[in-house]
Enzyme design. Structure first.
Site, PDB file in Angstrom:
ATOM      1  N   ASP A   1     -46.135  17.179 -18.820  1.00 16.41           N
ATOM      2  CA  ASP A   1     -47.319  16.334 -18.973  1.00 16.41           C
ATOM      3  C   ASP A   1     -48.543  17.129 -19.396  1.00 16.41           C
ATOM      4  OD1 ASP A   1     -46.452  13.768 -18.443  1.00 16.41           O
ATOM      5  OD2 ASP A   1     -46.875  13.870 -16.304  1.00 16.41           O
TER       6      ASP A   1
ATOM      7  N   GLU B  82     -44.112   2.656 -18.547  1.00 15.65           N
ATOM      8  CA  GLU B  82     -44.182   2.618 -17.089  1.00 15.65           C
ATOM      9  C   GLU B  82     -44.723   1.278 -16.612  1.00 15.65           C
ATOM     10  OE1 GLU B  82     -45.962   5.073 -13.220  1.00 15.65           O
ATOM     11  OE2 GLU B  82     -46.199   5.893 -15.248  1.00 15.65           O
TER      12      GLU B  82
ATOM     13  N   SER C 103     -47.524  14.075 -11.704  1.00 16.54           N
ATOM     14  CA  SER C 103     -47.251  13.499 -10.385  1.00 16.54           C
ATOM     15  C   SER C 103     -47.174  14.578  -9.312  1.00 16.54           C
ATOM     16  CB  SER C 103     -45.941  12.713 -10.416  1.00 16.54           C
ATOM     17  OG  SER C 103     -44.896  13.495 -10.986  1.00 16.54           O
TER      18      SER C 103
END
Length: 264
Positions: A84, A181, A46
């Site tokens: 990630d 998510e 992100s």
């Protein structure tokens, strides 16, 4: 706070105590979040959107992830660090092993990868080589061009069954954590009950074992001025940012966040 490990999170799941997770991208905020009691820090891809200004996570490179993982490691005060694996680093087993090694050597304790049941072999091999894995299911931002946008996943019965089957398969393959998510609360609750490993939710309702938010979102920071349905701004009523982090941890542990208005 003593150092948080995967054993810690498993004990919290078994005891029914919720745990708090936030994204972190640098040493200062890693220090503030972990000092406030956040148990898990995610260096999320992100960062491509909230730090670099891209319109998706796809441009983020493994070099970007290594850099920010090292920074978070230096500021961390005992939280578990998860990083990630960026776009296309799981396309082959060789790539996944190489990228995961780099992130672990940069300071991660766990790597997170996006996908579905097809990742079972990759997760098994990584785990066998001493690399704990979090499997990210539901809305997977790296696949946004395939899924047609940022949409809730698992609303249809067939898709919900598939997500449940994938979650069970990846847990059986050796995943240490699951992250769900943007899935309906009822589905997230069923998955959490169906696996023995801790389940983290972001936009997945109140019944997962842990809650995750992007740090900028929970501080009310957005270039568009809009926050997603599942986000709560924790800054109002707080004198400073560290107090907002503490308020978030308290709300998660008390079961006050997410509230019904944050659910799908």
């Amino acid at each position: 706070m003593p150092d948080i490990t995967l054993t810690t999170l498993n004990k919290l799941k078994q005891s029914g105590e919720k745990f708090a997770c936030l994204t972190a991208y640098d040493a200062l905020f890693a220090h503030l979040e972990s000092a406030a009691g956040v148990e898990l820090l995610l260096i999320g891809d992100s960062l491509g959107m909230v730090l670099q200004g891209h319109d998706s996570t796809l441009p983020v490179t493994i070099e970007d992830m290594e850099y920010h993982t090292r920074a978070v490691k230096r500021g961390n005060q005992g939280a578990l660090i998860m990083s990630d694996l960026p776009f296309m680093t799981c396309a082959t087993l060789e790539r996944a092993l190489d990228a995961s090694t780099r992130l672990m050597q940069a300071g991660a304790h766990v790597v997170k990868l996006e996908g579905a049941g097809w990742l079972a072999e990759t997760i098994s091999v990584l785990t066998r080589n001493g690399i704990p894995v979090c499997a990210h299911l539901g809305l997977t931002p790296q696949s946004v061009n395939v899924t047609g946008g940022y949409k809730v996943q698992g609303r249809e019965q067939a898709q919900a069954r598939e997500l449940l089957a994938d979650a069970i398969a990846l847990a059986e393959a050796g995943a240490a954590l699951l992250l769900l998510e943007c899935v309906p609360s009822s589905l997230a609750a069923e998955i959490t009950r169906s696996v023995s490993i801790p389940v983290i939710g972001i936009g997945a309702g109140p019944d997962t074992d842990g809650q995750m938010l992007v740090m900028h979102d929970m501080l009310g920071l957005s270039t568009s001025g809009r926050l997603a349905k599942f986000v709560r701004n924790f800054m109002p009523g707080q004198p400073d940012i560290p107090s907002a982090f503490s308020a978030y941890v308290k709300a998660v542990k008390a079961g006050e966040f997410p509230a019904p208005e944050h659910e799908f």
